[in-house]
Motif scaffolding. Structure first.
Motif, short mmCIF file in Angstrom:
data_model
loop_
_atom_site.label_atom_id
_atom_site.label_comp_id
_atom_site.label_asym_id
_atom_site.label_seq_id
_atom_site.Cartn_x
_atom_site.Cartn_y
_atom_site.Cartn_z
N LYS A 236 49.59 3.11 -20.99
CA LYS A 236 48.87 3.28 -22.26
C LYS A 236 49.78 2.94 -23.45
O LYS A 236 50.61 2.05 -23.36
CB LYS A 236 48.30 4.69 -22.37
CG LYS A 236 47.45 5.06 -21.14
CD LYS A 236 46.60 6.26 -21.37
CE LYS A 236 45.88 6.60 -20.08
NZ LYS A 236 44.88 7.63 -20.27
N HIS B 179 38.60 0.17 -19.53
CA HIS B 179 39.09 1.56 -19.48
C HIS B 179 38.24 2.39 -20.46
O HIS B 179 37.84 1.90 -21.51
CB HIS B 179 40.56 1.61 -19.88
CG HIS B 179 41.18 2.95 -19.63
ND1 HIS B 179 41.00 4.00 -20.49
CD2 HIS B 179 41.94 3.41 -18.61
CE1 HIS B 179 41.63 5.06 -20.00
NE2 HIS B 179 42.21 4.73 -18.86
N GLU C 211 38.94 4.52 -22.57
CA GLU C 211 39.45 4.61 -23.95
C GLU C 211 39.05 3.37 -24.75
O GLU C 211 38.81 3.45 -25.96
CB GLU C 211 40.97 4.81 -23.93
CG GLU C 211 41.33 6.22 -23.48
CD GLU C 211 42.65 6.35 -22.75
OE1 GLU C 211 43.46 5.41 -22.78
OE2 GLU C 211 42.85 7.41 -22.11
N GLU D 6 36.88 5.93 -12.56
CA GLU D 6 37.60 6.94 -13.35
C GLU D 6 36.59 7.80 -14.10
O GLU D 6 36.12 7.41 -15.18
CB GLU D 6 38.51 6.25 -14.37
CG GLU D 6 39.56 5.36 -13.77
CD GLU D 6 40.76 5.23 -14.68
OE1 GLU D 6 41.84 5.63 -14.26
OE2 GLU D 6 40.61 4.76 -15.82
N ALA E 125 37.78 13.46 -16.14
CA ALA E 125 39.00 13.74 -15.37
C ALA E 125 40.22 13.03 -15.94
O ALA E 125 41.34 13.27 -15.49
CB ALA E 125 38.79 13.31 -13.91
N GLY F 193 43.20 12.46 -18.10
CA GLY F 193 44.12 13.17 -19.00
C GLY F 193 43.76 14.62 -19.23
O GLY F 193 44.29 15.26 -20.15
N GLY G 241 40.83 7.08 -10.34
CA GLY G 241 41.70 7.49 -11.44
C GLY G 241 41.16 8.72 -12.14
O GLY G 241 39.95 8.86 -12.33
N GLY G 242 42.06 9.60 -12.54
CA GLY G 242 41.65 10.82 -13.24
C GLY G 242 42.52 11.97 -12.78
O GLY G 242 42.23 12.60 -11.76
N SER G 243 43.65 12.19 -13.51
CA SER G 243 44.56 13.31 -13.24
C SER G 243 45.09 13.30 -11.80
O SER G 243 45.24 14.35 -11.18
CB SER G 243 43.90 14.65 -13.57
OG SER G 243 43.57 14.69 -14.95
N VAL G 244 45.38 12.10 -11.28
CA VAL G 244 46.04 12.04 -9.97
C VAL G 244 47.51 12.40 -10.14
O VAL G 244 48.17 11.96 -11.09
CB VAL G 244 45.93 10.62 -9.34
CG1 VAL G 244 46.69 10.56 -8.02
CG2 VAL G 244 44.47 10.22 -9.16
N ILE H 32 46.78 5.48 -12.20
CA ILE H 32 47.46 6.69 -12.63
C ILE H 32 47.85 6.58 -14.10
O ILE H 32 48.47 5.59 -14.49
CB ILE H 32 48.76 6.91 -11.79
CG1 ILE H 32 48.57 6.54 -10.30
CG2 ILE H 32 49.30 8.32 -11.98
CD1 ILE H 32 47.53 7.31 -9.56
N GLY H 33 47.52 7.61 -14.89
CA GLY H 33 47.91 7.62 -16.30
C GLY H 33 49.17 8.43 -16.51
O GLY H 33 50.28 7.97 -16.27
N GLY H 34 48.98 9.68 -16.93
CA GLY H 34 50.12 10.54 -17.30
C GLY H 34 51.23 10.58 -16.26
O GLY H 34 52.42 10.47 -16.61
C1 PEP Z 1 43.84 6.75 -16.94
O1 PEP Z 1 43.89 6.83 -18.15
O2 PEP Z 1 43.52 5.68 -16.40
C2 PEP Z 1 44.14 7.94 -16.14
C3 PEP Z 1 43.70 7.99 -14.93
O3 PEP Z 1 44.86 8.94 -16.78
P1 PEP Z 1 45.38 10.31 -16.12
O4 PEP Z 1 45.98 9.97 -14.78
O5 PEP Z 1 46.39 10.82 -17.10
O6 PEP Z 1 44.20 11.20 -15.99
#
Ligand code: PEP
Length: 251
Positions: free
Chosen positions: A11, A95, A97, A167, A171, A173, A210-213, A232-234
């Motif tokens: 990001k 995405h 966002e 995603e 979920a 972030g 995707g979503g807080s993995v 994967i984000g964070g």
């Molecule tokens: C993302 O933004 O694509 C994402 C999956 O973020 P997070 O893993 O932080 O939920």
């Protein structure tokens, strides 16, 4: 047999020094050859990532691209051909966002998807429902219509050269993760939808969750039959955590 993929979306994070540290940390990780690993830095850090990761087997992608594939007079945009030239092989499209905050609509996403494939970049198309849509039991309708935009405009065969990331917006972030069963249900519905048009395309396409993995929940998600890895984000901003998620995919 689909090769699992784990991709890190950085990001709008990172400075030159923190990115250098992250890249150093990634290079010291052990990755299984059975898993394709990719990172998506901010535009500013793509060249640094490509240089640092050369020979590591980790692919570099971009988080966005212009709707036209060729360079030209379009201030502030980055063309697909420029991304290829910089060493990218993948690009994120749709995405949540960008859909929700930037306001990209389906016609923009179709144009970006097409521009990516015109030069050989692999689009990673993100789809997913909001919490209100899930609570209204509209998940499959919403995800189905996001897929239909691409299929109707470009044909289902484009997914032979693309990846799909489911995603759920609720979920991302938030620390809330879809259960493996909830994610599997949507992934299976996506594959069934594609199979109704072309069974071979449906069998081959990789569907990432995707979503807080995190390392702690990755293995349970990746064990499901229609989950072919994660976006994967964070957790991708920490090399050890990201490495552990990649290893969960390889186990
Ligand atoms: C993302 O933004 O694509 C994402 C999956 O973020 P997070 O893993 O932080 O939920």
């Amino acid at each position: 047999m689909r090769r699992l993929m784990v991709a890190g979306n950085w990001k709008m994070h990172g400075t030159r020094s923190s990115v250098a540290e992250l890249l150093k940390g990634l290079k010291s990780q052990e990755f299984s050859a059975t898993v394709e690993v990719a990172v998506f830095p901010a535009f500013l850090h793509i060249s640094e990532a490509v240089e640092a990761l050369r020979g590591s087997g980790i692919a570099v992608g971009a988080q966005d691209l212009a709707t036209q594939s060729a360079p030209g007079a379009l201030t502030g945009e980055v063309a697909a051909s420029q991304l290829m030239d910089a060493g990218c092989s993948l690009v994120l499209i749709g995405h949540s966002e960008r859909r929700q905050v930037i306001g990209e609509d389906e016609s923009v996403l179709v144009a970006k998807f097409k521009a990516a494939q015109e030069v050989g970049l692999v689009p990673v198309l993100c789809v997913g429902e909001t919490l209100a849509e899930r609570e209204a039991e509209r998940t499959l309708e919403v995800v189905g219509s996001q897929l239909d935009s691409i299929i109707d405009a470009l044909g289902v065969e484009v997914f032979t050269r693309a990846v799909i990331a489911y995603e759920p917006v609720w979920a991302i972030g938030t620390g809330l993760t879809a259960t493996p069963e909830q994610a599997q249900d949507v992934h299976k519905a996506i594959r069934d939808k594609l199979a109704a048009r072309n069974a071979e395309v449906a069998q081959g396409v990789r569907l990432l969750y995707g979503g807080s993995v995190k390392a702690a929940n990755a293995a349970d998600l990746f064990r499901m039959p229609d989950i072919d890895g994660g976006l994967i984000g964070g957790a991708a901003l920490n090399a050890d955590e990201f490495g552990a998620i990649c290893r969960a995919a390889g186990s």
